[in-house]
Design a protein around this motif. Sequence first.
Motif, PDB file in Angstrom:
ATOM      1  N   GLU A  98      15.431  29.730   4.936  1.00 37.71           N
ATOM      2  CA  GLU A  98      16.845  29.819   4.583  1.00 37.71           C
ATOM      3  C   GLU A  98      17.767  29.438   5.733  1.00 37.71           C
ATOM      4  O   GLU A  98      18.860  29.979   5.854  1.00 37.71           O
ATOM      5  CB  GLU A  98      17.168  31.234   4.116  1.00 37.71           C
ATOM      6  CG  GLU A  98      16.386  31.643   2.875  1.00 37.71           C
ATOM      7  CD  GLU A  98      16.818  32.985   2.346  1.00 37.71           C
ATOM      8  OE1 GLU A  98      17.835  33.507   2.833  1.00 37.71           O
ATOM      9  OE2 GLU A  98      16.154  33.511   1.460  1.00 37.71           O
ATOM     10  N   THR A 100      17.975  21.342  -4.501  1.00 39.16           N
ATOM     11  CA  THR A 100      18.456  22.232  -5.574  1.00 39.16           C
ATOM     12  C   THR A 100      18.131  23.685  -5.254  1.00 39.16           C
ATOM     13  O   THR A 100      18.942  24.581  -5.501  1.00 39.16           O
ATOM     14  CB  THR A 100      17.835  21.833  -6.908  1.00 39.16           C
ATOM     15  OG1 THR A 100      16.412  21.721  -6.775  1.00 39.16           O
ATOM     16  CG2 THR A 100      18.387  20.519  -7.397  1.00 39.16           C
ATOM     17  N   HIS A 101      16.937  23.930  -4.701  1.00 40.18           N
ATOM     18  CA  HIS A 101      16.597  25.294  -4.294  1.00 40.18           C
ATOM     19  C   HIS A 101      17.548  25.785  -3.210  1.00 40.18           C
ATOM     20  O   HIS A 101      18.008  26.940  -3.237  1.00 40.18           O
ATOM     21  CB  HIS A 101      15.146  25.322  -3.801  1.00 40.18           C
ATOM     22  CG  HIS A 101      14.649  26.695  -3.477  1.00 40.18           C
ATOM     23  ND1 HIS A 101      14.160  27.563  -4.428  1.00 40.18           N
ATOM     24  CD2 HIS A 101      14.595  27.367  -2.299  1.00 40.18           C
ATOM     25  CE1 HIS A 101      13.814  28.705  -3.855  1.00 40.18           C
ATOM     26  NE2 HIS A 101      14.064  28.615  -2.554  1.00 40.18           N
ATOM     27  N   ALA A 161      20.638  24.757  -2.667  1.00 39.66           N
ATOM     28  CA  ALA A 161      21.980  24.942  -3.221  1.00 39.66           C
ATOM     29  C   ALA A 161      22.067  26.187  -4.089  1.00 39.66           C
ATOM     30  O   ALA A 161      23.069  26.907  -4.075  1.00 39.66           O
ATOM     31  CB  ALA A 161      22.367  23.711  -4.031  1.00 39.66           C
ATOM     32  N   GLU A 162      21.015  26.467  -4.866  1.00 41.72           N
ATOM     33  CA  GLU A 162      21.042  27.648  -5.733  1.00 41.72           C
ATOM     34  C   GLU A 162      21.066  28.937  -4.920  1.00 41.72           C
ATOM     35  O   GLU A 162      21.726  29.901  -5.301  1.00 41.72           O
ATOM     36  CB  GLU A 162      19.833  27.623  -6.655  1.00 41.72           C
ATOM     37  CG  GLU A 162      19.925  26.563  -7.757  1.00 41.72           C
ATOM     38  CD  GLU A 162      18.639  26.424  -8.532  1.00 41.72           C
ATOM     39  OE1 GLU A 162      17.664  27.143  -8.178  1.00 41.72           O
ATOM     40  OE2 GLU A 162      18.598  25.611  -9.466  1.00 41.72           O
ATOM     41  N   LYS A 163      20.358  28.955  -3.790  1.00 45.14           N
ATOM     42  CA  LYS A 163      20.352  30.167  -2.958  1.00 45.14           C
ATOM     43  C   LYS A 163      21.724  30.451  -2.357  1.00 45.14           C
ATOM     44  O   LYS A 163      22.047  31.596  -2.055  1.00 45.14           O
ATOM     45  CB  LYS A 163      19.322  30.023  -1.848  1.00 45.14           C
ATOM     46  CG  LYS A 163      17.908  30.407  -2.277  1.00 45.14           C
ATOM     47  CD  LYS A 163      16.987  30.376  -1.079  1.00 45.14           C
ATOM     48  CE  LYS A 163      15.666  31.032  -1.426  1.00 45.14           C
ATOM     49  NZ  LYS A 163      15.784  32.474  -1.672  1.00 45.14           N
ATOM     50  N   ARG A 164      22.531  29.401  -2.186  1.00 49.95           N
ATOM     51  CA  ARG A 164      23.853  29.566  -1.568  1.00 49.95           C
ATOM     52  C   ARG A 164      24.986  29.389  -2.552  1.00 49.95           C
ATOM     53  O   ARG A 164      26.144  29.297  -2.167  1.00 49.95           O
ATOM     54  CB  ARG A 164      23.986  28.548  -0.423  1.00 49.95           C
ATOM     55  CG  ARG A 164      23.101  28.927   0.761  1.00 49.95           C
ATOM     56  CD  ARG A 164      22.741  27.737   1.595  1.00 49.95           C
ATOM     57  NE  ARG A 164      21.855  28.108   2.697  1.00 49.95           N
ATOM     58  CZ  ARG A 164      20.554  28.320   2.556  1.00 49.95           C
ATOM     59  NH1 ARG A 164      19.981  28.175   1.369  1.00 49.95           N
ATOM     60  NH2 ARG A 164      19.823  28.683   3.590  1.00 49.95           N
ATOM     61  N   ASN A 165      24.679  29.334  -3.821  1.00 45.07           N
ATOM     62  CA  ASN A 165      25.684  29.201  -4.896  1.00 45.07           C
ATOM     63  C   ASN A 165      26.588  27.994  -4.688  1.00 45.07           C
ATOM     64  O   ASN A 165      27.801  28.048  -4.861  1.00 45.07           O
ATOM     65  CB  ASN A 165      26.531  30.481  -4.995  1.00 45.07           C
ATOM     66  CG  ASN A 165      25.714  31.694  -5.384  1.00 45.07           C
ATOM     67  OD1 ASN A 165      24.798  31.590  -6.199  1.00 45.07           O
ATOM     68  ND2 ASN A 165      26.034  32.837  -4.802  1.00 45.07           N
ATOM     69  N   LEU A 166      25.965  26.873  -4.299  1.00 43.53           N
ATOM     70  CA  LEU A 166      26.714  25.629  -4.116  1.00 43.53           C
ATOM     71  C   LEU A 166      26.743  24.842  -5.420  1.00 43.53           C
ATOM     72  O   LEU A 166      25.799  24.882  -6.211  1.00 43.53           O
ATOM     73  CB  LEU A 166      26.079  24.773  -3.014  1.00 43.53           C
ATOM     74  CG  LEU A 166      26.017  25.411  -1.623  1.00 43.53           C
ATOM     75  CD1 LEU A 166      25.267  24.495  -0.662  1.00 43.53           C
ATOM     76  CD2 LEU A 166      27.407  25.696  -1.092  1.00 43.53           C
ATOM     77  N   ALA A 167      27.832  24.123  -5.636  1.00 40.65           N
ATOM     78  CA  ALA A 167      27.967  23.315  -6.848  1.00 40.65           C
ATOM     79  C   ALA A 167      27.076  22.082  -6.749  1.00 40.65           C
ATOM     80  O   ALA A 167      27.064  21.392  -5.729  1.00 40.65           O
ATOM     81  CB  ALA A 167      29.425  22.887  -7.044  1.00 40.65           C
TER      82      ALA A 167
END
Length: 567
Positions: free
Chosen positions: A90, A283-284, A286-292
């Motif tokens: 991370e 994508t993994h 971005a999803e962990k950081r709530n990115l668009a």
Amino acid sequence: WRGVRWKMRLALMGVFTTALIASLKPPKRLLLKKMEGKLNQNLSKNGFRRMARRVGWKNSIKSTTKQPKVAKPDASTIFILPESKQRCFEGEHVLRKVTKDEKLQMPFFTLQTPVVVINNEADEKEAIGMGFINALTSSSLLGMDTESAQGKSGRKPDVVQLASDSLVIIWNLYGFSEAPESLKSILEDVEVVKVVHDETGDTYPLLQNWGIDAMGIADTLCLAKAVGSENLNLGDLFAAFTGTALSKKLQKSNWKRERLYENQIGYAAKDAVATLQIFRGMTHYAEKRNLAIPDIETLPLSKRIQKQNEIRKIPQLCQKLMESLEVSSLELKGLHPIAASRLKYEAAMKVLDDDSDWPDNAPPLSEVPEMLEEAKKYLTSGLENLQRPEYDKEISQHNARIDAKAKVAQLTQTYSRERRFPKGYPSSARMMENYRLMMKYVESENIERAWGMNVCEAATELIHKKMNKLRERAENDLQEYEMRNKTALVRTVLHEARMKLQVTRNISAENAEESLRGWVLEHIKFPDAPEWEDKEFCEVALSMVKRRSNPERNSHDTAVTEEEEIT
């Protein structure tokens, strides 16, 4: 026979040089290695290595250069996406630029997925019959890449590769006159997501040259920009998110051939697998950081291109709408350009929201709902760009200058009416006097409270500019005015003195002029009035007496006397 003998000679020379390479020391080996490379270029397709293998020299042609030791990637600095799909590290360092030295320390990416190559229609039928196409389309996410003979930009794709987790299929388009149906059906299936890196180099040439209208596309380049990565090419992204290096040496090799080499097949397959792994890693992340994340393109490429062409016209159409509003209803005279632009944008937004009527010459933006929404987005973003604080400050200064200009003009009229000057006084000098009084008036505290600080500063600056522009002219005009007054006064004094001398001494006019000259010199020596103490007055009087006197009589003596008396 000549060709056969020539090939046999080259083969024997190759065997001989290979034997020398195997027996000599490393420094001389490197020298002969260049000879071997030149021979390899001069031979036919079989090449030097195949002929050497036929005569039993397979082991002697291995590379003699020492391979550098490969260091394991450091988990603290490199973000590794393991093939076991464990949870990702991370750290934010995956976004930083991967250097060349770091990539040299990484292990090379090894392909562990089976590869199927389709060279012609017969191969395509065989792949369909053996179930390879169905096995590929069973996956909902595929990695995709294309290769061209001279790179991607503006070239016809010669090779298309698609990769899933379990299989890679490569279409060699050299043996096809039209796009393969198996490839076309997969690329035009919206249910199967195809991951590419920089769509403009892959799907656009396929549409232009092969008529494949791809849909269901995800672009890793757009995704990299969305997550804020400093790595934008495929090799750097793969190194940052997997910790392994991806070789790009064969990118510009000759892909337009009937049968691809093994190293070309491996290169093409690795690129397709790499795009798939990069997409999953990003994508993994971005999803962990709530990115668009950018949406997957579900529309066919032809419709997207048409939509993009229409969107490109929107700024021009919006400008036409604002111009028609400016002509019909808006009053923009005297406004700052940014304030005028704000007013035009707001008026256009009201028209698009149906809060006001459409002008007569307005462009047809309301006919297509999608264009209307894009036009609203364009106007909204433009209005947001115009709402900056520095623009507000600039507009307030402009408004203050406009108010100051009006107030200075009003003060100028007031002072011009109320103040009285002598007859013939120069207008420039009058204005300078008025500006001096106006400057004192504007700098007073009462006016600063009434007008405001910005207006007072602007008025002071405006008056200073006017004074600097007028100062030299006013000084010259004032000097000419004073000289005219002195000349008139001298003429009056001399006339009165001449008449008095004629009466008292009972002499003629010619003798009176000579006596007048002596009278002037006497008053210059012994002034009995304030005007005779003025040097300019005395010079004017003496010059007028000199012009009136007879220059032929005693000219030399008179000149000497005048010079002495003036000194």
